[in-house]
Design an enzyme around this catalytic site. Structure first.
Site, PDB file in Angstrom:
ATOM      1  N   GLN A 146      -6.467  -6.641 -34.658  1.00  0.00           N
ATOM      2  CA  GLN A 146      -6.787  -6.061 -35.999  1.00  0.00           C
ATOM      3  C   GLN A 146      -6.729  -7.328 -36.936  1.00  0.00           C
ATOM      4  OE1 GLN A 146      -7.568  -3.140 -36.635  1.00  0.00           O
ATOM      5  NE2 GLN A 146      -7.559  -2.974 -38.600  1.00  0.00           N
ATOM      6  N   GLY A 203      -9.618  -9.203 -37.458  1.00  0.00           N
ATOM      7  CA  GLY A 203     -10.786  -8.538 -37.798  1.00  0.00           C
ATOM      8  C   GLY A 203     -11.983  -8.565 -36.814  1.00  0.00           C
ATOM      9  N   GLY A 204     -13.051  -8.575 -37.506  1.00  0.00           N
ATOM     10  CA  GLY A 204     -14.324  -8.372 -36.428  1.00  0.00           C
ATOM     11  C   GLY A 204     -14.475  -9.580 -35.417  1.00  0.00           C
ATOM     12  N   PHE A 260      -6.083   1.865  -4.833  1.00  0.00           N
ATOM     13  CA  PHE A 260      -5.832   0.898  -5.974  1.00  0.00           C
ATOM     14  C   PHE A 260      -4.824  -0.146  -5.413  1.00  0.00           C
ATOM     15  CE2 PHE A 260      -6.241   4.984  -8.537  1.00  0.00           C
ATOM     16  CZ  PHE A 260      -7.528   4.585  -8.976  1.00  0.00           C
ATOM     17  N   ILE A 261      -5.145  -0.729  -4.291  1.00  0.00           N
ATOM     18  CA  ILE A 261      -4.112  -1.625  -3.462  1.00  0.00           C
ATOM     19  C   ILE A 261      -4.519  -3.064  -3.812  1.00  0.00           C
ATOM     20  CG2 ILE A 261      -3.074  -2.457  -1.473  1.00  0.00           C
ATOM     21  CD1 ILE A 261      -2.792   0.562  -2.224  1.00  0.00           C
ATOM     22  N   ALA A 310       0.850  -1.093   0.112  1.00  0.00           N
ATOM     23  CA  ALA A 310      -0.014  -0.152   0.200  1.00  0.00           C
ATOM     24  C   ALA A 310       0.791   1.435  -0.093  1.00  0.00           C
ATOM     25  CB  ALA A 310      -0.856   0.115   1.257  1.00  0.00           C
ATOM     26  N   GLU A 342      -1.748   6.661  -3.052  1.00  0.00           N
ATOM     27  CA  GLU A 342      -3.024   7.344  -2.113  1.00  0.00           C
ATOM     28  C   GLU A 342      -3.753   8.228  -3.293  1.00  0.00           C
ATOM     29  OE1 GLU A 342      -1.831   9.806   0.969  1.00  0.00           O
ATOM     30  OE2 GLU A 342      -0.501   8.252   1.930  1.00  0.00           O
ATOM     31  N   GLU A 364       2.995   0.649 -11.101  1.00  0.00           N
ATOM     32  CA  GLU A 364       4.139   0.602 -10.674  1.00  0.00           C
ATOM     33  C   GLU A 364       5.001   1.590 -11.553  1.00  0.00           C
ATOM     34  OE1 GLU A 364       5.925  -3.407 -10.152  1.00  0.00           O
ATOM     35  OE2 GLU A 364       3.794  -4.270  -9.817  1.00  0.00           O
ATOM     36  N   GLY A 365       4.468   2.873 -11.541  1.00  0.00           N
ATOM     37  CA  GLY A 365       5.051   3.765 -12.300  1.00  0.00           C
ATOM     38  C   GLY A 365       4.829   3.987 -14.039  1.00  0.00           C
TER      39      GLY A 365
END
Length: 382
Positions: A339, A342-343, A159-160, A127, A130, A366-367
């Site tokens: 790509q 395709g679909g 976001f821990i 953690a 923040e 992580e940066g």
């Protein structure tokens, strides 16, 4: 890359990687689509990860780990990510927590937490981030105030990964507000300590089974014995841990990219237009060649950083190179794979769109890519 062609790694490293590849293919890959679809926590795999040795692959044998080399660790993380990115995210977040104890703690702390963490009976969380403090530690607002022989921690982390299921959380908090980054200390906090609260898992775009949480600390009492290292050394510990973590993000990126490349290659061989496989079309061949070249370059950067880590050399810049390049490259590779499909690549049935969603976070956590560029530039400029 065939195992025999992997630079720097030994035959023992390759053997371990092959062992993990079989496990990942048999156990992790079949559940990856379900975990993503249901946003189910990848912790369903935690006992198996402990049993096979993955939970402690980053730890020395003295503390219950496998004693694997950083190169074997890289190759293993790539195999896990190629099978299930959610499981990889859970696992590498656990590595951040146990690396913090290994690098910043004392023997009593290592003996208390690391054997269980290596066996898969304890799960860790890390953690640092923040709500208003991501890349700049000076913005950290979580405080650890002395109270007799204890500290009282108050603040919010965001976001821990793993926090909702973790047994322990490595919490970074300010012990000296006037000292900037040198006023940050690290603590091992049991998840069940009074005052620790986790919100619900955050819905995410990708890696939906690697759950992230907001963690609130409301006057959490932590004994002095649970501080990792001296006061003010927490940020230095975090940076050492993140050097390791960035190499593991590179490994995760090459694993996801490899899955995308393999899916594109297989599709080109099987998909026919005008009575012949689309693999015959030069334009698609060139796309595949560019994907493979980017993957090879990313892996080599990651393995080079792992080699320096194994040698005990400084590898901050090399880790930043690897994380930056691989995180950017995987996005291009899986986009090209989609790509080529395709679909069909836009549907959930084939799993390629999951790779696209899973890859996106690698440029952020992580940066971010921008932070990696700053690290590299500052090192170049001295």
């Amino acid at each position: 890359m065939p195992p025999g062609a992997t630079p720097f790694a030994t035959e023992d490293d390759h053997a371990m990687a092959r062992h993990i590849a079989r496990f990942a293919g048999d156990v992790l890959a079949p559940e990856a689509a379900r975990i993503d679809r249901d946003a189910a926590f990848a912790g369903c795999h935690w006992p198996a990860l402990g049993a096979i040795g993955l939970a402690g692959l980053n730890l020395p044998e003295a503390w219950g780990g496998a004693g694997a080399s950083p190169l074997a660790l890289y190759l293993a993380v790539e195999e896990v990510a190629a099978a299930c990115a959610s499981t990889c995210s859970m696992l590498t977040a656990h590595y951040l927590a146990t690396d913090a104890i290994l690098l910043g703690g004392d023997d009593a702390q290592r003996a208390r937490w690391l054997p269980g963490a290596a066996a898969g009976t304890l799960l860790g969380a890390f953690a640092l981030t923040e709500p208003q403090a991501g890349s700049n530690p000076a913005d950290m607002t979580t405080r650890a105030r002395r109270h007799g022989g204890d500290y009282v921690l108050t603040g919010t982390k965001h976001f821990i990964s793993n926090a909702g299921a973790a047994n322990f959380i490595i919490v970074f908090a300010v012990t000296d507000p006037a000292a900037g980054a040198r006023g940050i200390s690290a603590f091992v906090v049991p998840r069940e300590a009074p005052g620790v609260r986790c919100g619900p898992a955050e819905p995410t775009m990708g890696i939906r089974g690697g759950h992230i949480f907001e963690v609130s600390l409301d006057a959490v009492v932590v004994p002095e014995r649970d501080r990792l290292g001296p006061e003010g050394k927490g940020f230095a510990t975090a940076m050492k841990v993140l050097d390791n973590g960035r190499v593991e993000v590179c490994a995760a990126a090459t694993g996801i990219a490899r899955a995308g490349l393999g899916a594109a290659r297989d599709w080109m061989k099987a998909r026919e237009i005008g009575g012949r496989p689309i693999a015959h079309f030069q334009g698609l061949q060139w796309m595949l060649a560019d994907m493979a070249t980017a993957l090879e370059a990313a892996r080599l950067l990651g393995l080079n950083a792992a080699r320096l880590r194994a040698a005990g050399a400084r590898f901050t810049r090399e880790a930043a190179h690897a994380k930056l390049f691989a995180a950017e490259a995987v996005g291009r590779i899986v986009d090209a794979a989609q790509q080529i499909h395709g679909g069909y690549g836009y549907t959930a049935a084939l799993g390629v769109e999951r790779l696209v969603r899973d890859a996106r976070i690698l440029r952020i956590y992580e940066g971010s890519s921008e932070i990696q560029r700053t690290i590299i530039a500052r090192d170049l400029l001295g």
